[in-house]
Design a protein around this motif. Sequence first.
Motif, PDB file in Angstrom:
ATOM      1  N   UNK A 176       0.831  -1.206   0.000  1.00 52.23           N
ATOM      2  CA  UNK A 176       0.000   0.000   0.000  1.00 52.23           C
ATOM      3  C   UNK A 176       0.865   1.254   0.000  1.00 52.23           C
ATOM      4  N   UNK A 177       0.501   2.234  -0.836  1.00 51.12           N
ATOM      5  CA  UNK A 177       1.261   3.475  -0.895  1.00 51.12           C
ATOM      6  C   UNK A 177       0.331   4.635  -1.187  1.00 51.12           C
ATOM      7  N   UNK A 178       0.827   5.840  -0.993  1.00 45.88           N
ATOM      8  CA  UNK A 178       0.044   7.041  -1.253  1.00 45.88           C
ATOM      9  C   UNK A 178       0.988   8.198  -1.520  1.00 45.88           C
ATOM     10  N   UNK A 179       0.561   9.130  -2.354  1.00 47.32           N
ATOM     11  CA  UNK A 179       1.295  10.369  -2.579  1.00 47.32           C
ATOM     12  C   UNK A 179       0.863  11.351  -1.500  1.00 47.32           C
ATOM     13  N   UNK A 180       1.831  11.890  -0.763  1.00 51.89           N
ATOM     14  CA  UNK A 180       1.534  12.717   0.408  1.00 51.89           C
ATOM     15  C   UNK A 180       2.240  14.065   0.286  1.00 51.89           C
ATOM     16  N   UNK A 181       1.524  15.180   0.476  1.00 52.28           N
ATOM     17  CA  UNK A 181       2.190  16.484   0.473  1.00 52.28           C
ATOM     18  C   UNK A 181       2.953  16.702   1.776  1.00 52.28           C
ATOM     19  N   UNK A 182       4.172  17.203   1.678  1.00 57.24           N
ATOM     20  CA  UNK A 182       4.985  17.523   2.846  1.00 57.24           C
ATOM     21  C   UNK A 182       5.589  18.902   2.642  1.00 57.24           C
ATOM     22  N   UNK A 183       6.280  19.417   3.651  1.00 57.66           N
ATOM     23  CA  UNK A 183       6.920  20.717   3.502  1.00 57.66           C
ATOM     24  C   UNK A 183       8.033  20.656   2.461  1.00 57.66           C
ATOM     25  N   UNK A 184       8.462  19.464   2.059  1.00 57.10           N
ATOM     26  CA  UNK A 184       9.505  19.294   1.058  1.00 57.10           C
ATOM     27  C   UNK A 184       8.925  18.946  -0.307  1.00 57.10           C
ATOM     28  N   UNK A 185       7.622  19.112  -0.477  1.00 55.60           N
ATOM     29  CA  UNK A 185       6.972  18.749  -1.723  1.00 55.60           C
ATOM     30  C   UNK A 185       6.268  17.406  -1.602  1.00 55.60           C
ATOM     31  N   UNK A 186       5.852  16.872  -2.744  1.00 57.49           N
ATOM     32  CA  UNK A 186       5.134  15.605  -2.749  1.00 57.49           C
ATOM     33  C   UNK A 186       6.100  14.436  -2.594  1.00 57.49           C
ATOM     34  N   UNK A 187       5.750  13.503  -1.716  1.00 60.47           N
ATOM     35  CA  UNK A 187       6.544  12.301  -1.512  1.00 60.47           C
ATOM     36  C   UNK A 187       5.625  11.085  -1.556  1.00 60.47           C
ATOM     37  N   UNK A 188       6.207   9.921  -1.829  1.00 63.70           N
ATOM     38  CA  UNK A 188       5.427   8.686  -1.808  1.00 63.70           C
ATOM     39  C   UNK A 188       5.701   7.952  -0.498  1.00 63.70           C
ATOM     40  N   UNK A 189       4.628   7.634   0.217  1.00 63.77           N
ATOM     41  CA  UNK A 189       4.717   6.837   1.443  1.00 63.77           C
ATOM     42  C   UNK A 189       4.313   5.410   1.117  1.00 63.77           C
ATOM     43  N   UNK A 190       5.070   4.443   1.609  1.00 59.42           N
ATOM     44  CA  UNK A 190       4.773   3.029   1.362  1.00 59.42           C
ATOM     45  C   UNK A 190       4.804   2.269   2.680  1.00 59.42           C
ATOM     46  N   UNK A 191       3.806   1.427   2.888  1.00 65.05           N
ATOM     47  CA  UNK A 191       3.692   0.651   4.121  1.00 65.05           C
ATOM     48  C   UNK A 191       4.500  -0.638   4.008  1.00 65.05           C
ATOM     49  N   UNK A 192       5.414  -0.858   4.958  1.00 67.57           N
ATOM     50  CA  UNK A 192       6.248  -2.053   4.971  1.00 67.57           C
ATOM     51  C   UNK A 192       5.941  -2.854   6.233  1.00 67.57           C
ATOM     52  N   UNK A 193       5.488  -4.069   6.065  1.00 64.44           N
ATOM     53  CA  UNK A 193       5.190  -4.930   7.217  1.00 64.44           C
ATOM     54  C   UNK A 193       6.167  -6.098   7.346  1.00 64.44           C
ATOM     55  N   UNK A 194       7.001  -6.294   6.329  1.00 63.98           N
ATOM     56  CA  UNK A 194       7.882  -7.466   6.317  1.00 63.98           C
ATOM     57  C   UNK A 194       9.355  -7.125   6.496  1.00 63.98           C
ATOM     58  N   UNK A 195       9.724  -5.903   6.167  1.00 65.49           N
ATOM     59  CA  UNK A 195      11.136  -5.536   6.188  1.00 65.49           C
ATOM     60  C   UNK A 195      11.885  -6.019   4.967  1.00 65.49           C
ATOM     61  N   UNK A 196      11.170  -6.563   3.985  1.00 65.90           N
ATOM     62  CA  UNK A 196      11.816  -7.135   2.801  1.00 65.90           C
ATOM     63  C   UNK A 196      11.645  -6.273   1.554  1.00 65.90           C
ATOM     64  N   UNK A 197      10.958  -5.131   1.681  1.00 65.34           N
ATOM     65  CA  UNK A 197      10.775  -4.264   0.522  1.00 65.34           C
ATOM     66  C   UNK A 197      12.101  -3.610   0.144  1.00 65.34           C
ATOM     67  N   UNK A 198      12.341  -3.463  -1.132  1.00 65.69           N
ATOM     68  CA  UNK A 198      13.543  -2.788  -1.637  1.00 65.69           C
ATOM     69  C   UNK A 198      13.103  -1.525  -2.363  1.00 65.69           C
ATOM     70  N   UNK A 199      13.083  -0.396  -1.679  1.00 62.10           N
ATOM     71  CA  UNK A 199      12.568   0.831  -2.292  1.00 62.10           C
ATOM     72  C   UNK A 199      13.528   1.392  -3.333  1.00 62.10           C
TER      73      UNK A 199
END
Length: 339
Positions: A176-199
């Motif tokens: 699961x991921x989402x585009x999120x506005x931050x003070x540094x511009x738009x960033x992508x947040x991704x949910x990691x439950x396994x610790x095996x994701x390679x971003x």
Amino acid sequence: MQQLAGRLNSLDPEAGEILRIVSYFDVLISRGAGLDGLLRGAAVLSGAVAGAEVRGRVTRRDPDGRRPAATTDTADVPARSVRRSGAEWTVWLEREGEREGEGEADAKDEMVVERLAFGVELLEARRRPDGGLDAVIDAARPLAERVTALAQHRLDPARPVRILATGADSAEMAAPSAIVPTRYGLLRATLDTSGKLSPPEPAGLGTWERADRAPESWEGAVVALRLADASAPTVDATDLGAMLLLAQTYDPRTPHGDVRALARLDGRSADVLRTLVEADSIRSAAAVLGMHHSTVQARNEALTHALGYDPRTNVGRMRYIAAELLLRLTGPEDPPAGG
């Protein structure tokens, strides 16, 4: 950001225009623009009709803000349109035949549609207040809402998770991921439950937290992403230790004097300072810099005067490291060199 775009435009007009488009959409999204506002912006920037089909409903705007002649299906859009699609939406630009084949226009159109797509994806995530990942990581939402959002992802509130931060245009991972506005511009947040994701790099890895404390992980991930560079393209917030606490309490709108002092240095002075802090001695720093040791000694004295502390001492090194960290967390809208 606009000043940077202006300077870049004088060196590379196409790159400057691309940066201006990114900045324009970031402002629209951060101010809460709706679909109509995003389409108007895309139409103005491109000089073409901008359209979107969201959950079966087609909306189009021309550069004057008017609604063009109605179409009932995206199949009616001219064949040379630039398009992007998501789960329940499609966005595009419509071009007349005489614009076909213009390389610069094509590159500009691609970026306009790319940012328009990010905006629509974010609007769709916000439309699902109980199920979007943005609800899970939003510290401003009540705990009950975040727990409800976790239920949509079939996550127990006590389960350990971490949030990954990458660029908004980075490739999506199988999570699961989402585009999120931050003070540094738009960033992508991704949910990691396994610790095996390679971003995809650059990336910031948040700390492992209970799922109902996911906003804390996201905050750490954003800090870590800001610290990522060519030498460390992926940064884990856990590795920052106590420095993470310093970063989380920092308000870049009122930067410390040490941060302002660093921001005032020119590029060469900043390189000399960094080498002085990292080297074992003045002579070893001189060897790295390719300068005479007496010259480096004089530069160290000048930097001590400019900074208000000697960067070669233990306390001076600590102050430099802390200030360098906080300077990198200062957003484009913050004026660290003033005051």
